[in-house]
Design a protein around this motif. Structure first.
Motif, PDB file in Angstrom:
ATOM      1  N   ASN A  35       2.041   0.289  17.866  1.00  0.00           N
ATOM      2  CA  ASN A  35       1.639   1.001  16.830  1.00  0.00           C
ATOM      3  C   ASN A  35       1.392  -0.122  15.641  1.00  0.00           C
ATOM      4  OD1 ASN A  35       1.923   3.770  17.365  1.00  0.00           O
ATOM      5  ND2 ASN A  35       4.120   3.641  17.428  1.00  0.00           N
ATOM      6  N   PHE A  36       0.391   0.177  14.631  1.00  0.00           N
ATOM      7  CA  PHE A  36       0.350  -0.908  13.974  1.00  0.00           C
ATOM      8  C   PHE A  36       0.146  -0.277  12.344  1.00  0.00           C
ATOM      9  CE2 PHE A  36      -2.795  -2.658  10.804  1.00  0.00           C
ATOM     10  CZ  PHE A  36      -2.433  -3.833  10.777  1.00  0.00           C
ATOM     11  N   GLY A  37       1.008  -0.632  11.406  1.00  0.00           N
ATOM     12  CA  GLY A  37       0.688  -0.184  10.247  1.00  0.00           C
ATOM     13  C   GLY A  37       2.287  -0.124   9.427  1.00  0.00           C
ATOM     14  N   GLY A  38       2.592   1.055   8.737  1.00  0.00           N
ATOM     15  CA  GLY A  38       3.943   0.910   8.006  1.00  0.00           C
ATOM     16  C   GLY A  38       3.714   0.485   6.510  1.00  0.00           C
ATOM     17  N   TYR A  39       2.238   0.153   6.313  1.00  0.00           N
ATOM     18  CA  TYR A  39       2.209  -0.244   4.800  1.00  0.00           C
ATOM     19  C   TYR A  39       2.063   0.660   3.843  1.00  0.00           C
ATOM     20  CZ  TYR A  39       0.361  -4.592   7.252  1.00  0.00           C
ATOM     21  OH  TYR A  39       0.323  -5.741   8.190  1.00  0.00           O
ATOM     22  N   CYS A  40       2.736   0.469   2.796  1.00  0.00           N
ATOM     23  CA  CYS A  40       3.018   1.432   1.756  1.00  0.00           C
ATOM     24  C   CYS A  40       1.523   1.479   1.051  1.00  0.00           C
ATOM     25  CB  CYS A  40       4.093   0.947   0.760  1.00  0.00           C
ATOM     26  SG  CYS A  40       4.495   2.320  -0.463  1.00  0.00           S
ATOM     27  N   ILE A  41       1.204   2.752   1.009  1.00  0.00           N
ATOM     28  CA  ILE A  41      -0.202   3.144   0.293  1.00  0.00           C
ATOM     29  C   ILE A  41       0.144   3.883  -1.294  1.00  0.00           C
ATOM     30  CG2 ILE A  41      -1.615   2.690   2.086  1.00  0.00           C
ATOM     31  CD1 ILE A  41      -1.800   5.848   2.683  1.00  0.00           C
ATOM     32  N   GLY A  42       1.425   4.356  -1.158  1.00  0.00           N
ATOM     33  CA  GLY A  42       1.839   5.087  -2.338  1.00  0.00           C
ATOM     34  C   GLY A  42       3.231   5.398  -2.411  1.00  0.00           C
ATOM     35  N   HIS A  43       4.003   5.285  -3.693  1.00  0.00           N
ATOM     36  CA  HIS A  43       5.202   5.583  -3.798  1.00  0.00           C
ATOM     37  C   HIS A  43       5.512   7.198  -4.182  1.00  0.00           C
ATOM     38  CE1 HIS A  43       5.122   1.264  -3.928  1.00  0.00           C
ATOM     39  NE2 HIS A  43       6.204   1.485  -3.239  1.00  0.00           N
ATOM     40  N   GLY A  44       6.318   7.676  -3.853  1.00  0.00           N
ATOM     41  CA  GLY A  44       6.830   9.239  -4.235  1.00  0.00           C
ATOM     42  C   GLY A  44       6.919   9.938  -2.932  1.00  0.00           C
ATOM     43  N   GLY A  45       7.373  11.257  -2.782  1.00  0.00           N
ATOM     44  CA  GLY A  45       7.601  11.863  -1.770  1.00  0.00           C
ATOM     45  C   GLY A  45       7.495  13.338  -2.153  1.00  0.00           C
ATOM     46  N   LEU A  46       8.352  14.190  -1.306  1.00  0.00           N
ATOM     47  CA  LEU A  46       8.222  15.513  -1.429  1.00  0.00           C
ATOM     48  C   LEU A  46       9.208  15.847  -2.673  1.00  0.00           C
ATOM     49  CD1 LEU A  46       8.562  16.867   2.087  1.00  0.00           C
ATOM     50  CD2 LEU A  46       6.647  16.836   0.795  1.00  0.00           C
ATOM     51  N   ASP A  47       8.932  16.649  -3.661  1.00  0.00           N
ATOM     52  CA  ASP A  47       9.504  17.068  -4.679  1.00  0.00           C
ATOM     53  C   ASP A  47       9.732  15.835  -5.604  1.00  0.00           C
ATOM     54  OD1 ASP A  47      10.111  19.844  -3.949  1.00  0.00           O
ATOM     55  OD2 ASP A  47      11.593  18.970  -2.843  1.00  0.00           O
ATOM     56  N   ALA A  48       8.987  14.785  -5.575  1.00  0.00           N
ATOM     57  CA  ALA A  48       9.103  13.593  -6.638  1.00  0.00           C
ATOM     58  C   ALA A  48       8.245  14.094  -7.943  1.00  0.00           C
ATOM     59  CB  ALA A  48       8.206  12.483  -6.024  1.00  0.00           C
ATOM     60  N   ASP A  49       8.716  13.532  -8.950  1.00  0.00           N
ATOM     61  CA  ASP A  49       8.272  13.790 -10.250  1.00  0.00           C
ATOM     62  C   ASP A  49       7.093  12.831 -10.580  1.00  0.00           C
ATOM     63  OD1 ASP A  49      11.060  13.163 -10.150  1.00  0.00           O
ATOM     64  OD2 ASP A  49      11.073  13.518 -12.050  1.00  0.00           O
ATOM     65  N   ARG A  50       7.174  11.642  -9.872  1.00  0.00           N
ATOM     66  CA  ARG A  50       6.036  10.621 -10.287  1.00  0.00           C
ATOM     67  C   ARG A  50       5.551  10.011  -8.941  1.00  0.00           C
ATOM     68  NH1 ARG A  50       7.116   4.657 -11.453  1.00  0.00           N
ATOM     69  NH2 ARG A  50       5.393   4.049 -12.664  1.00  0.00           N
ATOM     70  N   PHE A  51       4.345   9.624  -8.898  1.00  0.00           N
ATOM     71  CA  PHE A  51       3.832   9.031  -7.831  1.00  0.00           C
ATOM     72  C   PHE A  51       2.964   7.736  -8.341  1.00  0.00           C
ATOM     73  CE2 PHE A  51       4.077  13.564  -6.880  1.00  0.00           C
ATOM     74  CZ  PHE A  51       4.501  13.529  -5.604  1.00  0.00           C
ATOM     75  N   ASP A  52       2.889   6.609  -7.562  1.00  0.00           N
ATOM     76  CA  ASP A  52       2.005   5.682  -7.730  1.00  0.00           C
ATOM     77  C   ASP A  52       1.524   5.089  -6.495  1.00  0.00           C
ATOM     78  OD1 ASP A  52       3.877   3.998  -6.892  1.00  0.00           O
ATOM     79  OD2 ASP A  52       4.685   3.459  -9.045  1.00  0.00           O
ATOM     80  N   SER A  53       0.501   4.239  -6.831  1.00  0.00           N
ATOM     81  CA  SER A  53      -0.544   3.675  -5.740  1.00  0.00           C
ATOM     82  C   SER A  53       0.119   2.187  -5.157  1.00  0.00           C
ATOM     83  CB  SER A  53      -1.921   3.735  -5.783  1.00  0.00           C
ATOM     84  OG  SER A  53      -2.221   3.253  -6.736  1.00  0.00           O
ATOM     85  N   SER A  54      -0.180   1.864  -4.355  1.00  0.00           N
ATOM     86  CA  SER A  54      -0.091   0.632  -3.642  1.00  0.00           C
ATOM     87  C   SER A  54      -1.361   0.088  -3.494  1.00  0.00           C
ATOM     88  CB  SER A  54       1.061   0.379  -2.682  1.00  0.00           C
ATOM     89  OG  SER A  54       1.137  -0.929  -2.227  1.00  0.00           O
ATOM     90  N   PRO A  55      -1.686  -1.012  -4.408  1.00  0.00           N
ATOM     91  CA  PRO A  55      -2.961  -1.759  -4.180  1.00  0.00           C
ATOM     92  C   PRO A  55      -3.183  -2.469  -2.929  1.00  0.00           C
ATOM     93  CG  PRO A  55      -2.323  -2.054  -6.509  1.00  0.00           C
ATOM     94  CD  PRO A  55      -1.285  -1.352  -5.603  1.00  0.00           C
ATOM     95  N   LYS A  56      -2.268  -3.209  -2.397  1.00  0.00           N
ATOM     96  CA  LYS A  56      -2.241  -3.874  -1.192  1.00  0.00           C
ATOM     97  C   LYS A  56      -2.437  -2.915   0.116  1.00  0.00           C
ATOM     98  CE  LYS A  56      -0.252  -8.054  -2.951  1.00  0.00           C
ATOM     99  NZ  LYS A  56       0.898  -9.095  -2.643  1.00  0.00           N
TER     100      LYS A  56
END
Length: 82
Positions: A35-56
């Motif tokens: 398996n390849f990956g695991g790189y974060c593409i955004g922060h937040g989750g179920l029931d989160a009140d804030r989301f943001d992206s990860s440019p890398k």
């Protein structure tokens, strides 16, 4: 370094890991699989009140799609990479 071909057998995008949206590729090689990956593409989750992206992480996804020549993430399955 040895270069090997790998078949992308499946793709996934998940929020199941520490409230971070991540991507994964399942690769089949002649000698097994990985398996390849695991790189974060955004922060937040179920029931989160804030989301943001990860440019890398987003850039990594876009570069993978560009190199393989697909415009949809799910179209990576069935393609070969090195």
């Amino acid at each position: 370094m040895e270069i090997k071909n790998a078949l992308i057998t499946s793709t996934s995008i998940t929020m199941a890991d520490h409230d971070c949206l991540t991507f994964w590729l399942t690769l089949k090689l002649e000698s097994g699989g990985v398996n390849f990956g695991g790189y974060c593409i955004g922060h937040g989750g179920l029931d989160a009140d804030r989301f943001d992206s990860s440019p890398k992480g987003l850039e990594a996804m876009m570069r993978i799609m560009d190199v393989v020549g697909v415009s949809k993430w799910e179209d990576l399955a069935g393609k070969y990479i090195r």
